[in-house]
Write an enzyme that holds these catalytic residues in place. Structure first.
Site, PDB file in Angstrom:
ATOM      1  N   HIS A 212       0.833  -1.178  -0.033  1.00 35.32           N
ATOM      2  CA  HIS A 212       0.077  -0.039   0.023  1.00 35.32           C
ATOM      3  C   HIS A 212       0.883   1.230  -0.012  1.00 35.32           C
ATOM      4  O   HIS A 212       0.326   2.377  -0.003  1.00 35.32           O
ATOM      5  CB  HIS A 212      -0.964   0.116   1.290  1.00 35.32           C
ATOM      6  CG  HIS A 212      -0.416   0.302   2.512  1.00 35.32           C
ATOM      7  ND1 HIS A 212       0.501  -0.448   3.134  1.00 35.32           N
ATOM      8  CD2 HIS A 212      -0.255   1.329   3.153  1.00 35.32           C
ATOM      9  CE1 HIS A 212       1.022   0.003   4.308  1.00 35.32           C
ATOM     10  NE2 HIS A 212       0.710   1.118   4.328  1.00 35.32           N
TER      11      HIS A 212
HETATM   12  C1  UD1 Z   1      -1.628   5.457   6.001  1.00 37.53           C
HETATM   13  C2  UD1 Z   1      -0.808   5.729   6.732  1.00 37.53           C
HETATM   14  C3  UD1 Z   1       0.227   4.616   6.869  1.00 37.53           C
HETATM   15  C4  UD1 Z   1      -0.270   3.153   6.975  1.00 37.53           C
HETATM   16  C5  UD1 Z   1      -1.590   3.156   6.350  1.00 37.53           C
HETATM   17  C6  UD1 Z   1      -2.428   1.955   6.580  1.00 37.53           C
HETATM   18  C7  UD1 Z   1       0.175   8.173   6.668  1.00 37.53           C
HETATM   19  C8  UD1 Z   1       0.958   8.975   6.209  1.00 37.53           C
HETATM   20  N1  UD1 Z   1       0.098   6.900   6.185  1.00 37.53           N
HETATM   21  O1  UD1 Z   1      -1.877   5.379   4.549  1.00 37.53           O
HETATM   22  O2  UD1 Z   1       1.659   4.714   7.383  1.00 37.53           O
HETATM   23  O3  UD1 Z   1       0.627   2.164   6.880  1.00 37.53           O
HETATM   24  O4  UD1 Z   1      -2.295   4.079   6.672  1.00 37.53           O
HETATM   25  O5  UD1 Z   1      -3.239   1.613   5.979  1.00 37.53           O
HETATM   26  O6  UD1 Z   1      -0.645   8.368   7.662  1.00 37.53           O
HETATM   27  N2  UD1 Z   1      -8.895   5.140   1.605  1.00 37.53           N
HETATM   28  C9  UD1 Z   1     -10.173   4.616   1.643  1.00 37.53           C
HETATM   29  N3  UD1 Z   1     -10.842   4.460   2.638  1.00 37.53           N
HETATM   30  C10 UD1 Z   1     -10.231   4.770   3.855  1.00 37.53           C
HETATM   31  C11 UD1 Z   1      -9.026   5.375   4.018  1.00 37.53           C
HETATM   32  C12 UD1 Z   1      -8.175   5.425   3.086  1.00 37.53           C
HETATM   33  O7  UD1 Z   1     -10.663   4.379   0.486  1.00 37.53           O
HETATM   34  O8  UD1 Z   1     -10.968   4.361   5.016  1.00 37.53           O
HETATM   35  C13 UD1 Z   1      -8.218   5.549   0.373  1.00 37.53           C
HETATM   36  C14 UD1 Z   1      -8.233   6.906  -0.172  1.00 37.53           C
HETATM   37  O9  UD1 Z   1      -8.281   6.897  -1.262  1.00 37.53           O
HETATM   38  C15 UD1 Z   1      -7.254   7.859   0.160  1.00 37.53           C
HETATM   39  C16 UD1 Z   1      -6.105   6.540   0.278  1.00 37.53           C
HETATM   40  O10 UD1 Z   1      -6.829   5.255   0.713  1.00 37.53           O
HETATM   41  O11 UD1 Z   1      -6.920   8.848  -0.275  1.00 37.53           O
HETATM   42  C17 UD1 Z   1      -4.782   6.700   1.216  1.00 37.53           C
HETATM   43  O12 UD1 Z   1      -5.395   6.815   2.691  1.00 37.53           O
HETATM   44  P1  UD1 Z   1      -4.626   7.551   3.790  1.00 37.53           P
HETATM   45  O13 UD1 Z   1      -5.030   7.655   5.194  1.00 37.53           O
HETATM   46  O14 UD1 Z   1      -4.192   9.232   3.165  1.00 37.53           O
HETATM   47  O15 UD1 Z   1      -3.018   6.752   3.580  1.00 37.53           O
HETATM   48  P2  UD1 Z   1      -2.668   5.488   3.637  1.00 37.53           P
HETATM   49  O16 UD1 Z   1      -1.964   5.118   2.288  1.00 37.53           O
HETATM   50  O17 UD1 Z   1      -3.896   4.664   3.991  1.00 37.53           O
END
Ligand code: UD1
Length: 398
Positions: A212
């Site tokens: 991820h």
């Molecule tokens: C975040 C953490 C990372 C962790 C990961 C676990 C930071 C900088 N990164 O990254 O350290 O390893 O979580 O998953 O805080 N999205 C959904 N549903 C959700 C949440 C996210 O669809 O419930 C999608 C959205 O498109 C979003 C993308 O995932 O833009 C990324 O989510 P985000 O919380 O920004 O970062 P992660 O890549 O999940």
């Protein structure tokens, strides 16, 4: 009574707060009043809500519902909303875990309001400042008052950065407390019916795979070679792939899902192929990976959980902030070297890479140690200054 605000926001936070909250509820309900703030960084049921149910985490007292966004937007939204919570609640301490945006955002708010800040999983350093989590770790630890470390290297890093030794507590790893707790729970109640049936169709040797990190999934030139290597490995053994929403979107965009199989359309024994799941709940995924021949991942937490269960882990990163997992022999960094990944997978299947030790204090009792520190009589937060906001020094006997 001390009021301690626990902050969690993203999937890897929930398993870290669960055991500490459990310990405080069971043994220290007379001395600590925990309040739980969910920032809403993760919000889908299978990225957030299901963890609350499975890990027996109480409903959050506040949900800031910040959702997704750029780092600046997300961090800023958490700060603005968390500041309001702290203004209303006037906690004695804010406790943050891990290295996600919610961690640093809440930490900044707490310190600027003169509230004592505790950081669980402090001191980890990958040395790679292109990683957003590394910035979050450095920034959070720069202002933390009480450091809880998971491995000796974390303590050493903090000392090298000039942190006061009396503020650093090497307690082991709450994530491993949670792992043991959930394994016990699984042995009693099992996983979901669908996952138990699916696993029954798997052969003795299979792999679990997660990916991820933006550095691995956001660009086609990074993601495609990984998927190609996976397609080779899955000719020998089935590869179970619960897919993060970010990764799913890129796989679709780049047209890289060819040949991946839908678990709902499978019947009978599964000999090979990549089986693509949506993100799985904690118990369902644990039920699968705990018996896997190997785990391939770029996750931080899984490097540690596999170490605790002595399952070989191949990490698709150039570095790790969790070096004890390498020293114990269960984790191997393969970076972007897909030839190395293929070779290491073959060696594992041949029984040639065997994890040996489990890290010190990864014994399921880290949350007990943390709770003892949190409830110690006055003086556990020696470097915390009283600020003009009127917040009090933390954890004084009142
Ligand atoms: C975040 C953490 C990372 C962790 C990961 C676990 C930071 C900088 N990164 O990254 O350290 O390893 O979580 O998953 O805080 N999205 C959904 N549903 C959700 C949440 C996210 O669809 O419930 C999608 C959205 O498109 C979003 C993308 O995932 O833009 C990324 O989510 P985000 O919380 O920004 O970062 P992660 O890549 O999940």
């Amino acid at each position: 009574m001390q009021k301690v605000v626990f902050v969690a926001g993203a999937r890897p936070n929930f398993m870290k707060i669960a055991p500490i909250l459990r310990e405080l509820r069971q043994k220290y309900s007379q001395s600590v009043a925990p309040l739980l703030v969910h920032t809403g960084q993760h919000y889908d049921r299978n990225m957030s809500g299901s963890f609350f149910d499975e890990l027996d985490i109480p409903r959050p007292d506040y949900n800031l519902k910040v959702g997704s966004g750029s780092h600046a937007r997300q961090t800023a939204a958490i700060m603005v909303r968390f500041e309001k919570v702290c203004t209303v609640e006037q906690p004695d301490m804010v406790l943050v875990v891990g290295d996600v945006n919610s961690t640093v955002a809440a930490g900044l708010v707490a310190k600027k309001m003169g509230i004592c800040l505790a950081h669980v999983e402090a001191g980890l350093r990958s040395g790679d400042r292109s990683m957003p989590e590394e910035i979050n770790r450095l920034a959070t630890d720069a202002i933390t008052d009480i450091f809880f470390t998971t491995e000796e290297r974390g303590t050493k890093n903090l000392l090298q950065e000039g942190k006061p030794p009396e503020a650093i507590h090497f307690v082991g790893h709450v994530m491993i407390d949670n792992l043991f707790h959930q394994l016990e729970r699984l042995s009693r109640s099992g996983a979901s019916r669908e996952i138990m049936e699916f696993k029954a169709g798997l052969p003795r040797q299979y792999a679990c795979f997660t990916l991820h990190r933006p550095s691995n999934v956001d660009r086609r030139e990074d993601l495609e070679p990984v998927i190609q290597a996976l397609q080779d490995i899955c000719r020998k053994i089935p590869v179970v792939f619960p897919c993060h929403p970010r990764t799913r979107a890129r796989l679709e965009e780049f047209g890289l899902m060819r040949g991946m199989r839908d678990p709902e359309k499978l019947s009978g024994p599964i000999e090979s192929g990549v089986i693509l799941f949506p993100p799985l709940g904690y118990d369902d995924f644990l039920y699968l990976w705990k018996d896997a021949s190997m785990v391939l991942t770029d996750s931080g937490g899984l490097q540690e959980e596999t170490t605790a269960l002595r399952i070989p882990c191949l990490t698709l990163r150039e570095n790790t902030e969790r070096p004890v997992t390498l020293e114990c022999g269960s984790n191997m960094l393969v970076g972007r070297d897909m030839a190395l990944l293929r070779k290491a997978a073959d060696r594992i299947l041949a029984g040639d890479l065997n994890p040996c030790a489990v890290p010190e204090l990864w014994d399921g009792r880290a949350s007990q140690r943390i709770a003892r520190v949190l409830t110690a009589p006055r003086g556990i937060c020696p470097h915390h200054a009283v600020q003009s906001t009127g917040a009090k020094p933390c954890l004084e006997n009142k």
